[in-house]
Design a protein around this motif. Sequence first.
Motif, PDB file in Angstrom:
ATOM      1  N   TYR A 426       9.478  43.846  30.245  1.00 29.53           N
ATOM      2  CA  TYR A 426      10.466  43.276  29.340  1.00 29.53           C
ATOM      3  C   TYR A 426       9.949  43.240  27.909  1.00 29.53           C
ATOM      4  O   TYR A 426       8.775  42.970  27.646  1.00 29.53           O
ATOM      5  N   LEU A 427      10.870  43.523  26.986  1.00 30.15           N
ATOM      6  CA  LEU A 427      10.586  43.483  25.556  1.00 30.15           C
ATOM      7  C   LEU A 427      11.317  42.288  24.955  1.00 30.15           C
ATOM      8  O   LEU A 427      12.498  42.078  25.241  1.00 30.15           O
ATOM      9  N   ASP A 428      10.629  41.529  24.125  1.00 27.99           N
ATOM     10  CA  ASP A 428      11.223  40.317  23.550  1.00 27.99           C
ATOM     11  C   ASP A 428      11.894  40.599  22.219  1.00 27.99           C
ATOM     12  O   ASP A 428      11.319  41.252  21.338  1.00 27.99           O
ATOM     13  N   SER A 429      13.095  40.086  22.078  1.00 26.11           N
ATOM     14  CA  SER A 429      13.779  40.113  20.787  1.00 26.11           C
ATOM     15  C   SER A 429      13.255  38.987  19.908  1.00 26.11           C
ATOM     16  O   SER A 429      12.730  37.986  20.409  1.00 26.11           O
ATOM     17  N   TYR A 430      13.384  39.158  18.601  1.00 30.74           N
ATOM     18  CA  TYR A 430      12.974  38.059  17.722  1.00 30.74           C
ATOM     19  C   TYR A 430      13.974  36.910  17.874  1.00 30.74           C
ATOM     20  O   TYR A 430      15.166  37.118  18.069  1.00 30.74           O
ATOM     21  N   PRO A 431      13.508  35.677  17.857  1.00 34.27           N
ATOM     22  CA  PRO A 431      14.388  34.524  18.080  1.00 34.27           C
ATOM     23  C   PRO A 431      15.067  34.051  16.800  1.00 34.27           C
ATOM     24  O   PRO A 431      14.532  34.190  15.700  1.00 34.27           O
ATOM     25  N   LEU A 432      16.267  33.526  16.951  1.00 31.25           N
ATOM     26  CA  LEU A 432      16.977  32.848  15.873  1.00 31.25           C
ATOM     27  C   LEU A 432      17.209  31.415  16.352  1.00 31.25           C
ATOM     28  O   LEU A 432      18.304  31.023  16.716  1.00 31.25           O
ATOM     29  N   GLN A 433      16.122  30.654  16.348  1.00 27.80           N
ATOM     30  CA  GLN A 433      16.137  29.343  16.981  1.00 27.80           C
ATOM     31  C   GLN A 433      17.169  28.413  16.350  1.00 27.80           C
ATOM     32  O   GLN A 433      17.852  27.666  17.049  1.00 27.80           O
ATOM     33  N   ARG A 434      17.321  28.480  15.046  1.00 23.76           N
ATOM     34  CA  ARG A 434      18.241  27.576  14.353  1.00 23.76           C
ATOM     35  C   ARG A 434      19.667  27.722  14.876  1.00 23.76           C
ATOM     36  O   ARG A 434      20.433  26.758  14.897  1.00 23.76           O
ATOM     37  N   TYR A 435      20.007  28.942  15.316  1.00 18.05           N
ATOM     38  CA  TYR A 435      21.377  29.194  15.775  1.00 18.05           C
ATOM     39  C   TYR A 435      21.455  29.410  17.285  1.00 18.05           C
ATOM     40  O   TYR A 435      22.474  29.855  17.804  1.00 18.05           O
ATOM     41  N   SER A 436      20.366  29.120  17.975  1.00 17.85           N
ATOM     42  CA  SER A 436      20.319  29.215  19.442  1.00 17.85           C
ATOM     43  C   SER A 436      20.750  30.584  19.943  1.00 17.85           C
ATOM     44  O   SER A 436      21.538  30.711  20.873  1.00 17.85           O
ATOM     45  N   MET A 437      20.243  31.623  19.303  1.00 17.11           N
ATOM     46  CA  MET A 437      20.543  32.986  19.746  1.00 17.11           C
ATOM     47  C   MET A 437      19.335  33.876  19.497  1.00 17.11           C
ATOM     48  O   MET A 437      18.419  33.519  18.747  1.00 17.11           O
ATOM     49  N   TYR A 438      19.344  35.013  20.155  1.00 22.26           N
ATOM     50  CA  TYR A 438      18.278  35.993  19.972  1.00 22.26           C
ATOM     51  C   TYR A 438      18.775  37.138  19.099  1.00 22.26           C
ATOM     52  O   TYR A 438      19.966  37.433  19.050  1.00 22.26           O
ATOM     53  N   GLY A 439      17.823  37.797  18.439  1.00 23.03           N
ATOM     54  CA  GLY A 439      18.137  38.954  17.616  1.00 23.03           C
ATOM     55  C   GLY A 439      18.058  40.232  18.421  1.00 23.03           C
ATOM     56  O   GLY A 439      18.790  40.427  19.384  1.00 23.03           O
ATOM     57  N   ALA A 440      17.146  41.134  18.028  1.00 20.89           N
ATOM     58  CA  ALA A 440      16.953  42.394  18.732  1.00 20.89           C
ATOM     59  C   ALA A 440      15.457  42.676  18.791  1.00 20.89           C
ATOM     60  O   ALA A 440      14.648  41.950  18.203  1.00 20.89           O
ATOM     61  N   VAL A 441      15.074  43.733  19.497  1.00 20.84           N
ATOM     62  CA  VAL A 441      13.657  44.023  19.718  1.00 20.84           C
ATOM     63  C   VAL A 441      13.082  44.782  18.521  1.00 20.84           C
ATOM     64  O   VAL A 441      13.533  45.896  18.214  1.00 20.84           O
ATOM     65  N   PRO A 442      12.086  44.226  17.838  1.00 21.56           N
ATOM     66  CA  PRO A 442      11.471  44.945  16.717  1.00 21.56           C
ATOM     67  C   PRO A 442      10.797  46.226  17.190  1.00 21.56           C
ATOM     68  O   PRO A 442      10.275  46.304  18.310  1.00 21.56           O
ATOM     69  N   LEU A 443      10.784  47.222  16.327  1.00 17.38           N
ATOM     70  CA  LEU A 443      10.224  48.513  16.697  1.00 17.38           C
ATOM     71  C   LEU A 443       8.739  48.417  17.031  1.00 17.38           C
ATOM     72  O   LEU A 443       8.254  49.092  17.953  1.00 17.38           O
ATOM     73  N   PHE A 444       7.990  47.584  16.307  1.00 12.34           N
ATOM     74  CA  PHE A 444       6.554  47.479  16.588  1.00 12.34           C
ATOM     75  C   PHE A 444       6.313  46.926  17.986  1.00 12.34           C
ATOM     76  O   PHE A 444       5.309  47.254  18.624  1.00 12.34           O
ATOM     77  N   GLU A 445       7.228  46.095  18.480  1.00  7.07           N
ATOM     78  CA  GLU A 445       7.094  45.569  19.840  1.00  7.07           C
ATOM     79  C   GLU A 445       7.175  46.710  20.861  1.00  7.07           C
ATOM     80  O   GLU A 445       6.458  46.731  21.856  1.00  7.07           O
ATOM     81  N   ILE A 446       8.050  47.674  20.589  1.00  3.49           N
ATOM     82  CA  ILE A 446       8.218  48.805  21.499  1.00  3.49           C
ATOM     83  C   ILE A 446       7.001  49.720  21.441  1.00  3.49           C
ATOM     84  O   ILE A 446       6.442  50.109  22.475  1.00  3.49           O
ATOM     85  N   THR A 447       6.569  50.094  20.232  1.00  4.67           N
ATOM     86  CA  THR A 447       5.455  51.035  20.104  1.00  4.67           C
ATOM     87  C   THR A 447       4.139  50.416  20.584  1.00  4.67           C
ATOM     88  O   THR A 447       3.314  51.103  21.203  1.00  4.67           O
TER      89      THR A 447
END
Length: 938
Positions: A426-447
């Motif tokens: 699993y790859l983690d998306s960056y969090p948007l904690q203030r709005y209780s939602m997740y963003g998307a997976v940063p490219l560096f996380e994939i590489t």
Amino acid sequence: MKVVNMPQEKSISSAGHYYNTGQLRTELWTELKERVYSLARKRNRGELENDKAGIIKLIKELREIEQYFAFPGNNTLNVLVDFLKKDELQILKNSVKEVLRLLVSEDYRHNPETFSLGTLLKEKENKQGNSQKSKKKYFEVLVVDNLSSKEEHSISKKLDDVRDEKDVFVYQLVFVKSFQDTLIALVANPNIQACVIRYEIPYRSKNTNGILKPFLASLFTENYEEHHDYDLGILLGQAIRNLRPELDIYYVTDNAVNNLPDAALKTFQRIFYRSEDTQELHLSIIRGIKDRYKTPFYTALKEYSQKPTGVFHAMPISRGNSIFKSNWIDDFGDFYGRNLFLAETSSTTGGLDSLLQPTGPLKEAQELASKAFGSKRTYFATNGTSTSNKIVLQALIEPGDVVLIDRDCHKSHHYGMVLAGAYVTYLDSYPLQRYSMYGAVPLFEITERLHTLKKAGRLDNVKMLLLTNCTFDGLVYNVERVMEQVLAIKPDMIFLWDEAWFGFAAFTPTYRQRTAMYVANKLCKKYKTAAYKEQYKQHLADLKKKGGDQTPTMPNPELVKIRVYSTQSTHKTLSSFRQGSMIHIYDEEFERKAETSFHEAYMTHTSTSANYQILASLDVGRRQVSFEGYELVEKSIEMAMLLRAKISDHPKLKKYFKILTVKDIIPDQYRQSGLSEYYNTEKGWQRLETAWAEDDFVLDPTKINMHIGATGVDGDTFKNKYLMDQFHIQINKTSRNSVLFMTNIGTTRSSVSYLISALVKIAEQIDVQFDSLNPEENRILQDKIYSLTEQAPPLPDFSYFHDSFRAVAGIPGGKMREAYFLAYKEEKCEYVKLSSCKDLMQQGRQVVSSAFIIPYPPGFPVLVPGQVMTVEILDFLQALDVKEIHGYRADLGLRIFTEAALNRHQSGSSLMGASAAMSGMVGMGGNGRVKKAVPAKK
């Protein structure tokens, strides 16, 4: 899509608050109507002359736009000027009013042969005209040639003479004189469905520095002036293919056939010579429209429904026999109508086709869809993208293959991993904690994950990268950048882009560049060019000079293979019945490596009794976007922008509601362009073309997240108590403190106005409620507001799989299938209350989920089978205030594996020794991040 940021001035034509040329055009006509009405009321000669001068200036501005339209066009403006000069103010007033009505209602398309003002006004007086919609289909043809007015009139006359009154398709001509004018016309005028280009045309337009200038910057990024005029016709055809690829393009030349370059033969539908018969041109234009208008399966189904048949097969409902003869359910037939039942059949013959093995109209319908969406192959699905995802995964993934997947993807992918037997990382998306939602997976996380697997000797096992594009909240990847960097590490990677919410993106140029099929096509061509091969050779030479262990960052053209799949919920964003879906494929290895397994997977998951109404709607939906996809998508984006502006500008609404901007949802490091918002009350619209071309992530404007924390009401309550119960407004998603509105190709100005009106009334209700609170109630409310705005629960990353469900100890990749089926044995599972989990964890026990735990929102698994609970995940679950959590029973608690089951399962694993060796060491979690290992139980 052309978004503007114009300077603030009083003139309507240069104000910064016009999103596109369509909105500006409508506002100019509206302003003209208001000025003409005002003029008609005045009697003072001096005032009349001043107002006339203003109207003449406004009409001059309108000419800059109307020259690109057949209706009203410059001819109509000439008539209006004559009325004004002759002081025929009443007929001027009626004329402007009627033109504006026809433009806004688009009724001129339904009666396209009445293009003179005199005819229109006469019909209006007789209460005829547009009382019934004409069955004719109207479009406009752009003629690109540097012609005189006399020559334009001659061509129009010749084409008029060869038309047949019985033609269903009718058109008017629009003439432009240059390369630049052509592109302006195609952006401004969605009625254009065909272009006729003269091979020798000038480049520059005289119309690039007027009121349209702010809309044109991104159109002319390439310099074509260095080319000769006789080259520009072919280059223009190629530019049109990028801008509006759905259009039919014809070329008129004097060059001999043997002198035509290959580029011309590939670009144009047909090439004409000036001396040839005009009738051939006319017939070709009509034939091109007819070819796109074809709906093979829908037409076959209509024809089948009208045949007299005897049904000695399944389905009593077929032809309505069991409905209309019933004394008790005949109202069901009255509600849906007879045609629905006449077309209800399970027959695959008699002119119809089989979805499982199409050879006739369904095969042709899928081929037309493939052309429209830019794929090599397209397959229809009648049970939604959930099933389409499982088809692709089962077709391409074998047990033991490693799949990199964004953790917050749709649940169908997680279940698909179980079916396929994949080793999941699993790859983690960056969090948007203030709005209780997740963003998307940063490219560096994939590489980084790929490099980790490469160092562990597991890169050959990696088969697929699976990402959601765009996400529920509107985050869109830089697909080209992701694919290029991944292919540089693993040149045979298969990409599955879940574009469930992005089916419409193929039909507007700004969006298209971030779709899977467009990028696959682009990269496939790019890597085969001599220029790229030379560039790669130079890249290797540069790395060699640097010395050391330098890894290439460009894909190897000799090894790279483009293997891209896209699943699309057509019904979500385009015209299709519910569950209508498409699978688009651009796979260079399909015939050699995937065709057989794909068809087996398709057979596995596709019903033998496919719903023909859904299939027909997919066929018709494709026809629609082939003609008006550009227009409808641009309008849906415009509606979204207007909604953003209205909520941001309204004094009562901005008191309680805030539209989340690009900056709110995408951190600075992923916005290389620096674009922070689409609309600003003071500055107006911001350009977005650069961001969509360059940034790691962009925000789809049609996904409008509205923060409601200041109301003191959570998202679920706001959705149900206010929007749905009071105003019957449906939305798809909420978070703890936000609600998501979405516009689509069916969104109208009236629906946007209704939503704004509803939000104003809700704000007024909240005002009343706040004013009526006593001090103690107000304190409780302020605590609630503080909680919703400042105390969002932490958003946890994926933790890691328990050692007994790891593919290799310490290396990303979990055997989720084993965990999933181990949970079928009731004796190996137990329930534990969330409140007891922390005690167990403090005692040193690994709490391992035996089920998918999916809260709504966020709508994806917080825990999957075999995943170890962490304090962060537990805190998140305990902080959730949502009612719907799939896989969790509030009465019993969380279903987990017993310690005995885990110990026995781990003992039986061939990896036990390696796993034990990891005890007490620092190991890699399931998400590839370093985590402190928990001592293994003995």
